[in-house]
Design a protein around this motif. Structure first.
Motif, PDB file in Angstrom:
ATOM      1  N   LEU A  63       0.856  -1.181   0.000  1.00  0.00           N
ATOM      2  CA  LEU A  63       0.000   0.000   0.000  1.00  0.00           C
ATOM      3  C   LEU A  63       0.892   1.230   0.000  1.00  0.00           C
ATOM      4  CD1 LEU A  63      -2.832   1.238   0.148  1.00  0.00           C
ATOM      5  CD2 LEU A  63      -2.699   1.031   2.634  1.00  0.00           C
ATOM      6  N   LEU A  64       0.851   1.998  -1.076  1.00  0.00           N
ATOM      7  CA  LEU A  64       1.659   3.208  -1.217  1.00  0.00           C
ATOM      8  C   LEU A  64       0.847   4.396  -0.716  1.00  0.00           C
ATOM      9  CD1 LEU A  64       4.346   4.314  -2.308  1.00  0.00           C
ATOM     10  CD2 LEU A  64       3.200   4.658  -4.490  1.00  0.00           C
ATOM     11  N   LEU A  65       1.428   5.126   0.224  1.00  0.00           N
ATOM     12  CA  LEU A  65       0.733   6.234   0.867  1.00  0.00           C
ATOM     13  C   LEU A  65       1.465   7.539   0.617  1.00  0.00           C
ATOM     14  CD1 LEU A  65       0.428   4.340   4.247  1.00  0.00           C
ATOM     15  CD2 LEU A  65      -1.464   4.758   2.669  1.00  0.00           C
ATOM     16  N   ALA A  66       0.705   8.584   0.396  1.00  0.00           N
ATOM     17  CA  ALA A  66       1.284   9.920   0.248  1.00  0.00           C
ATOM     18  C   ALA A  66       1.359  10.572   1.620  1.00  0.00           C
ATOM     19  CB  ALA A  66       0.432  10.769  -0.691  1.00  0.00           C
ATOM     20  N   PRO A  67       2.404  11.326   1.893  1.00  0.00           N
ATOM     21  CA  PRO A  67       2.500  11.978   3.201  1.00  0.00           C
ATOM     22  C   PRO A  67       1.458  13.078   3.352  1.00  0.00           C
ATOM     23  CG  PRO A  67       4.273  12.730   1.775  1.00  0.00           C
ATOM     24  CD  PRO A  67       3.538  11.649   1.034  1.00  0.00           C
ATOM     25  N   GLY A  68       0.927  13.179   4.562  1.00  0.00           N
ATOM     26  CA  GLY A  68      -0.001  14.264   4.862  1.00  0.00           C
ATOM     27  C   GLY A  68      -1.282  14.233   4.067  1.00  0.00           C
ATOM     28  N   GLY A  69      -1.739  13.046   3.704  1.00  0.00           N
ATOM     29  CA  GLY A  69      -2.970  12.934   2.922  1.00  0.00           C
ATOM     30  C   GLY A  69      -4.215  13.196   3.739  1.00  0.00           C
ATOM     31  N   GLY A  70      -4.041  13.492   5.024  1.00  0.00           N
ATOM     32  CA  GLY A  70      -5.201  13.788   5.860  1.00  0.00           C
ATOM     33  C   GLY A  70      -5.857  12.542   6.417  1.00  0.00           C
ATOM     34  N   ASP A  71      -5.314  11.373   6.081  1.00  0.00           N
ATOM     35  CA  ASP A  71      -5.932  10.141   6.567  1.00  0.00           C
ATOM     36  C   ASP A  71      -4.927   9.270   7.308  1.00  0.00           C
ATOM     37  OD1 ASP A  71      -4.411   9.443   4.406  1.00  0.00           O
ATOM     38  OD2 ASP A  71      -5.953   8.244   3.429  1.00  0.00           O
ATOM     39  N   GLU A  72      -4.015   9.901   8.058  1.00  0.00           N
ATOM     40  CA  GLU A  72      -2.999   9.149   8.786  1.00  0.00           C
ATOM     41  C   GLU A  72      -3.610   8.126   9.740  1.00  0.00           C
ATOM     42  OE1 GLU A  72      -1.098  12.744   7.284  1.00  0.00           O
ATOM     43  OE2 GLU A  72      -2.880  12.455   8.472  1.00  0.00           O
ATOM     44  N   LEU A  73      -4.775   8.446  10.285  1.00  0.00           N
ATOM     45  CA  LEU A  73      -5.400   7.529  11.233  1.00  0.00           C
ATOM     46  C   LEU A  73      -6.223   6.454  10.541  1.00  0.00           C
ATOM     47  CD1 LEU A  73      -6.344  10.013  14.062  1.00  0.00           C
ATOM     48  CD2 LEU A  73      -4.373   8.502  13.896  1.00  0.00           C
ATOM     49  N   GLN A  74      -6.214   6.424   9.227  1.00  0.00           N
ATOM     50  CA  GLN A  74      -6.912   5.388   8.475  1.00  0.00           C
ATOM     51  C   GLN A  74      -6.432   4.010   8.911  1.00  0.00           C
ATOM     52  OE1 GLN A  74      -9.177   6.600   6.563  1.00  0.00           O
ATOM     53  NE2 GLN A  74      -9.858   4.891   5.356  1.00  0.00           N
ATOM     54  N   GLY A  75      -5.183   3.916   9.355  1.00  0.00           N
ATOM     55  CA  GLY A  75      -4.615   2.640   9.777  1.00  0.00           C
ATOM     56  C   GLY A  75      -5.323   2.031  10.965  1.00  0.00           C
TER      57      GLY A  75
END
Length: 161
Positions: A63-75
């Motif tokens: 899963l490739l994530l962009a920094p600061g996408g506003g969904d850090e707590l999605q995990g």
């Protein structure tokens, strides 16, 4: 990638189907394996929280994530993050480096809340492998999947990945 003589690139639009996969993507992956390709990369178009079918089509779900996408707590939620084998935060360089490190830290914390079946990540089987022994029983509960920082621009973290 596409000019490489051992690479085959084929778009596979999802055509509105859920799961981030086209209806014949799994067949195409199987065909590539039978044709002798050692590595098949399946890229999806922003799969959502409930679209986890890709995990059943691949050996490793990155899963490739962009920094600061506003969904850090999605995990901390169930869904796509829960089925990922490796989480990768890209753009860990320049002005995004700090934000990328914060994003990775938040995902590491969230991944610590998720538990997978024994043997899911790594092959620990004894205390010498890092398993704990409590009341005579050996606990080989797996570690959370790795959360890696990379920079496609500078090459940072690519070797580890």
């Amino acid at each position: 990638l596409s000019p490489h003589p051992r690479a085959y690139v084929r778009p596979s639009p999802s055509s509105g189907t859920l799961g981030g996969l086209g209806s014949y993507t799994h067949d195409a992956v199987s065909l590539c394996e039978m044709a002798g390709y050692d590595l098949t990369i399946v890229e999806t178009v922003g799969v959502g929280q409930s679209e986890v079918e890709l995990a059943e089509c691949v050996d490793m779900f990155l899963l490739l994530l962009a920094p600061g996408g506003g969904d850090e707590l999605q995990g901390s939620k169930k869904g796509i993050v829960e089925v990922a084998d490796v989480l990768v935060v890209n753009k860990a360089d320049g002005e995004y480096e700090k934000v990328a490190k914060k994003t990775a830290s938040e995902y590491k914390k969230a991944m610590g809340l998720l538990r997978k079946p024994v043997g899911w990540w790594g092959k620990k089987s004894s205390e010498s492998d890092g398993c704990s022994k409590e009341n005579g029983a050996i606990d080989c509960a797996p570690a959370a999947p790795p959360v890696l920082l990379i920079s496609a621009k500078t090459g940072f973290g690519l070797e580890e990945l």
